[in-house]
Design an enzyme around this catalytic site. Structure first.
Site, PDB file in Angstrom:
ATOM      1  N   PRO A 179       0.821  -1.200   0.000  1.00 45.37           N
ATOM      2  CA  PRO A 179       0.000   0.000   0.000  1.00 45.37           C
ATOM      3  C   PRO A 179       0.860   1.256   0.000  1.00 45.37           C
ATOM      4  CG  PRO A 179      -0.651  -1.521   1.736  1.00 45.37           C
ATOM      5  CD  PRO A 179       0.645  -1.975   1.212  1.00 45.37           C
ATOM      6  N   GLU A 180       0.575   2.116  -0.932  1.00 46.83           N
ATOM      7  CA  GLU A 180       1.196   3.431  -0.989  1.00 46.83           C
ATOM      8  C   GLU A 180       0.101   4.442  -0.625  1.00 46.83           C
ATOM      9  OE1 GLU A 180       3.457   3.919  -4.635  1.00 46.83           O
ATOM     10  OE2 GLU A 180       3.601   1.764  -4.911  1.00 46.83           O
TER      11      GLU A 180
ATOM     12  N   HIS B  46      -4.520 -14.152   7.801  1.00 44.19           N
ATOM     13  CA  HIS B  46      -3.331 -13.874   8.623  1.00 44.19           C
ATOM     14  C   HIS B  46      -3.604 -12.698   9.549  1.00 44.19           C
ATOM     15  CE1 HIS B  46      -1.700 -16.190   5.250  1.00 44.19           C
ATOM     16  NE2 HIS B  46      -0.679 -16.510   6.029  1.00 44.19           N
TER      17      HIS B  46
ATOM     18  N   ARG C  87       2.935 -11.053   5.553  1.00 41.39           N
ATOM     19  CA  ARG C  87       4.400 -11.032   5.725  1.00 41.39           C
ATOM     20  C   ARG C  87       4.859 -10.385   7.030  1.00 41.39           C
ATOM     21  NH1 ARG C  87       6.794  -9.081   0.018  1.00 41.39           N
ATOM     22  NH2 ARG C  87       8.770  -9.583   1.020  1.00 41.39           N
TER      23      ARG C  87
END
Length: 274
Positions: A2-3, A95, A114
């Site tokens: 995400p930017e 997750h 991650r």
DNA sequence: AACGCGCCCTGTCCGC
DNA sequence: TGCGGACAGGGCGCGT
């Protein structure tokens, strides 16, 4: 991941849902997402009984403000998601790293495959200090062509890398750096300080345009990104160079090239970008 | 002091 | 089918 446009989309979704709702508890499933000086117990104790107040954004960070001027600042890393548990798509989250449980029975979920994401807890002064370390907001009035020109004068680093440094401009990541440089017709490996005033103007305009268009399309989903309701963004269809190695340049038809700079890919048209 | 590099972690894809 | 390697939107700490 995400930017700025993705963080902004999440913020808008959450802003419509969270303010005024009270936290009953915070459950941290994966403590490694917490800043080094933060523990699950400290986080839960700081938020229990507080209501969400303002939901904002600074660069790529989602800023959750609670009553009492307490803030949890969420950096989404590469695969972080903030999704309401009440969303039909919450079942797709596999997750979950943290849960903000609400007194009304709903919850805000943080999911992060991650686990590069991070939570920081700040009081007003602490957040002001941290925010001051981040660079200009590219969509703000202060981000002028002249300001970009001035900021780049002291750096020899390639402009693609320069754009990724959050201390200079806040919110631009690899996708939108590549897209803006293509739209501005600037070679990504050009030293930052070699940009002319005219090029600085083009780059500033291109950055604002591509970021605004990506927000309109609710962000870019390549694989992991989801908005605050668990839905995908649509801007991937509008990407002109990122991920398009070997495909024809939309401007001249020659193949887009992929190269590597500082261990990260960049994509450009060698004919259109000088 | 600016800059590049390696690393954090998991999942996916590709070639053999 | 299995396995190793490359790669992925980010960012920090380190050495130079």
């Amino acid at each position: 991941m995400p930017e700025l446009p993705e963080a902004e989309t999440i913020v808008r979704d959450l802003r419509a849902r969270l303010p005024g709702r009270r936290v009953s508890d915070v459950e941290v499933v994966r403590p490694d997402i917490l800043a080094p000086d933060l523990t699950p117990q400290v986080l839960a104790a700081a938020l229990r009984g507080r209501a969400f107040d303002e939901i904002g954004r600074r660069g790529k960070n989602v800023v959750l403000r609670f009553d009492g001027d307490v803030r949890v600042v969420v950096n989404l890393g590469m695969t972080g998601r903030l999704v309401m548990a009440s969303s039909p798509r919450a079942a797709e989250l596999s997750h979950v790293a943290a849960r903000f449980r609400l007194e009304d029975g709903d919850a805000l979920l943080f999911d992060d495959t991650r686990r590069f994401g991070r939570f920081d807890l700040y009081d007003a002064a602490g957040w002001a200090a941290r925010s001051a370390e981040l660079g200009a907001e590219p969509l703000s009035d202060e981000f002028t062509a002249g300001a970009l020109y001035d900021l780049t004068r002291t750096s020899r680093t390639p402009i693609r890398n320069w754009l990724l440094d959050q201390r200079r401009v806040a919110g631009v990541g690899n996708i939108y750096a590549n897209e803006a440089l293509f739209r501005a017709r600037i070679d990504p490996k050009r030293p930052a300080r070699s940009l002319t005033r005219a090029e600085s103007r083009r780059l500033r305009d291109a950055l604002r345009e591509v970021l605004a268009q990506a927000i309109e399309r609710r962000g870019t989903t390549l694989s992991d990104y989801r908005d605050g309701t668990g839905a995908e963004g649509l801007f991937a269809h509008q990407l002109q160079v990122y991920g398009r190695a070997g495909e024809p340049c939309v401007r001249c038809g020659r193949p887009v090239e992929r190269r590597v700079l500082s261990n990260r890919s960049y994509f450009f048209c060698p004919k259109c970008q000088r």
